[in-house]
Design an enzyme around this catalytic site. Structure first.
Site, PDB file in Angstrom:
ATOM      1  N   ARG A 120       6.993  15.654 -33.314  1.00 15.36           N
ATOM      2  CA  ARG A 120       8.229  14.976 -33.656  1.00 15.36           C
ATOM      3  C   ARG A 120       8.224  14.686 -35.149  1.00 15.36           C
ATOM      4  O   ARG A 120       7.337  13.988 -35.645  1.00 15.36           O
ATOM      5  CB  ARG A 120       8.304  13.675 -32.860  1.00 15.36           C
ATOM      6  CG  ARG A 120       9.684  13.276 -32.502  1.00 15.36           C
ATOM      7  CD  ARG A 120       9.656  12.124 -31.544  1.00 15.36           C
ATOM      8  NE  ARG A 120       8.986  10.944 -32.077  1.00 15.36           N
ATOM      9  CZ  ARG A 120       9.243   9.711 -31.654  1.00 15.36           C
ATOM     10  NH1 ARG A 120      10.140   9.509 -30.731  1.00 15.36           N
ATOM     11  NH2 ARG A 120       8.604   8.683 -32.149  1.00 15.36           N
ATOM     12  N   THR A 179      13.201  12.810 -39.140  1.00 15.59           N
ATOM     13  CA  THR A 179      14.404  13.144 -38.357  1.00 15.59           C
ATOM     14  C   THR A 179      14.272  12.723 -36.891  1.00 15.59           C
ATOM     15  O   THR A 179      15.277  12.649 -36.190  1.00 15.59           O
ATOM     16  CB  THR A 179      14.644  14.661 -38.370  1.00 15.59           C
ATOM     17  OG1 THR A 179      13.546  15.295 -37.691  1.00 15.59           O
ATOM     18  CG2 THR A 179      14.735  15.203 -39.792  1.00 15.59           C
ATOM     19  N   ASP A 186       1.119   5.399 -29.926  1.00 16.30           N
ATOM     20  CA  ASP A 186       1.162   6.864 -30.091  1.00 16.30           C
ATOM     21  C   ASP A 186       0.160   7.499 -29.120  1.00 16.30           C
ATOM     22  O   ASP A 186      -1.066   7.376 -29.287  1.00 16.30           O
ATOM     23  CB  ASP A 186       0.822   7.228 -31.539  1.00 16.30           C
ATOM     24  CG  ASP A 186       1.082   8.699 -31.814  1.00 16.30           C
ATOM     25  OD1 ASP A 186       1.831   9.008 -32.733  1.00 16.30           O
ATOM     26  OD2 ASP A 186       0.515   9.553 -31.073  1.00 16.30           O
ATOM     27  N   ASP A 212      -2.447  10.048 -30.611  1.00 13.01           N
ATOM     28  CA  ASP A 212      -3.480   9.387 -31.420  1.00 13.01           C
ATOM     29  C   ASP A 212      -4.467   8.631 -30.545  1.00 13.01           C
ATOM     30  O   ASP A 212      -5.684   8.669 -30.774  1.00 13.01           O
ATOM     31  CB  ASP A 212      -2.831   8.422 -32.418  1.00 13.01           C
ATOM     32  CG  ASP A 212      -2.218   9.161 -33.605  1.00 13.01           C
ATOM     33  OD1 ASP A 212      -2.510  10.360 -33.775  1.00 13.01           O
ATOM     34  OD2 ASP A 212      -1.447   8.537 -34.356  1.00 13.01           O
TER      35      ASP A 212
END
Ligand code: PRP
Ligand code: URA
Length: 209
Positions: free
Chosen positions: A104, A108, A200, A203
Site C-alpha cells: 500500500r 496514496t 501493521d 511488520d
C-alpha cells in the site's frame, strides 16, 4: 451481494486479543496467526463437495466419502497474508499456493502490484485469498481483480480484521465473493490504519518497521 461471515468462536477471539496486544512479539504473533488461519479454514471449507469412494477397511469393503474433484488454492497477499498459509495447509495439504505481491503506497493508500505467481490451473480451483488486514479494501479488491483477470471465478476472501469501509469496498467491487473475517473493527484512522486493529500486520509478523 457476497455473504459476510464473522467468526465469533471463543478460541479465535481469544487468540486475536493476544495478537492485538502491542507487547506480543513476532514469534507468538506468527504462531497465533497460523492457528487462527487453521481454525478459520475449517469453516471456509465447510461446503467443499464430497464424492463416494470404495475402500476396504480391515473388516470389509464399504462406500465412504472423500473430497471430490474441485480443488483448492490459497492465495496470500504479500507480505502479511503469508502468515495464514501454513495453518490452512495443515488442514488441506494438497492445496496449491499462489502469491500476489501488493504494498500500500503510504501517500496514496492505493495498492501497488509487484508480484503475481499462480498455479497454472488456478482458474479451475476454489481460491481462498488471505490477508489479515482489510483496511480500505484496496489491496484485497485489487488481488481479487487480478485473479478474475486471469480467468478465476470461484473466489473467497479470508481476513483477520476488517474495517467497515474495507468490507463495503470489497462487497461493492466483488459482489460474488464471500468474506470470512474474525472481527469487524470500528473505523480507519487518518493513516488508513484499522482502529483498534493490531497495527501493521506485516511488520509485526516479520519484525520489521
Ligand atoms: C497491509 C495488509 C493488507 C493491506 C490492507 O499490507 O497486509 O495487504 O495493508 O490495506 P488496504 O485494505 O487499505 O489495502 P501492506 O501494504 O502494509 O504491505 P505488507 O504486508 O508488505 O506490509
Ligand atoms: N495494514 C495493516 O497492516 N494494518 C492496518 O491497520 C491497515 C493496513
Amino acid at each position: 451481494m457476497g455473504k459476510l461471515y464473522v467468526f465469533d468462536h471463543p478460541l479465535i477471539q481469544h487468540k486475536l486479543s493476544i495478537m492485538r496486544d502491542k507487547d506480543t512479539g513476532s514469534k507468538e504473533f506468527r504462531e497465533l496467526l497460523n492457528e487462527i488461519g487453521m481454525l478459520m479454514a475449517y469453516e471456509v471449507t465447510r461446503d467443499l463437495p464430497l464424492e463416494d469412494v470404495e475402500i476396504e477397511t480391515p473388516i470389509c469393503k464399504c462406500t465412504t466419502k472423500m473430497l471430490s474433484g474441485r480443488k483448492l488454492g490459497v492465495v496470500p497477499i504479500l507480505r502479511a497474508g503469508l502468515g495464514m498459509v501454513d495453518g490452512i495447509l495443515n488442514l488441506v495439504p494438497a492445496a496449491k499456493v499462489g502469491h500476489i505481491g501488493l504494498y500500500r503506497d503510504p501517500n496514496t493508500k492505493k495498492p501497488v502490484e509487484y508480484y503475481c505467481k499462480l498455479p497454472s490451473d488456478a482458474h479451475e480451483r476454489l481460491l481462498i485469498v488471505v490477508d489479515p488486514m482489510l483496511a480500505t479494501g484496496g489491496s484485497s479488491s485489487a488481488a481479487i481483480q487480478f485473479l478474475k483477470d486471469r480467468g478465476c471465478t470461484n473466489i473467497r476472501l479470508m481476513c483477520l480484521i476488517g474495517a467497515p469501509e474495507g468490507i463495503k469496498t470489497v462487497q461493492q467491487a466483488h459482489p460474488d465473493v464471500d468474506i470470512y473475517i474474525a472481527a469487524v473493527d470500528s473505523y480507519l484512522n487518518e493513516h488508513a490504519y484499522i482502529v483498534p486493529g493490531l497495527g501493521d500486520a506485516g511488520d509485526r509478523l516479520f519484525g520489521t518497521k
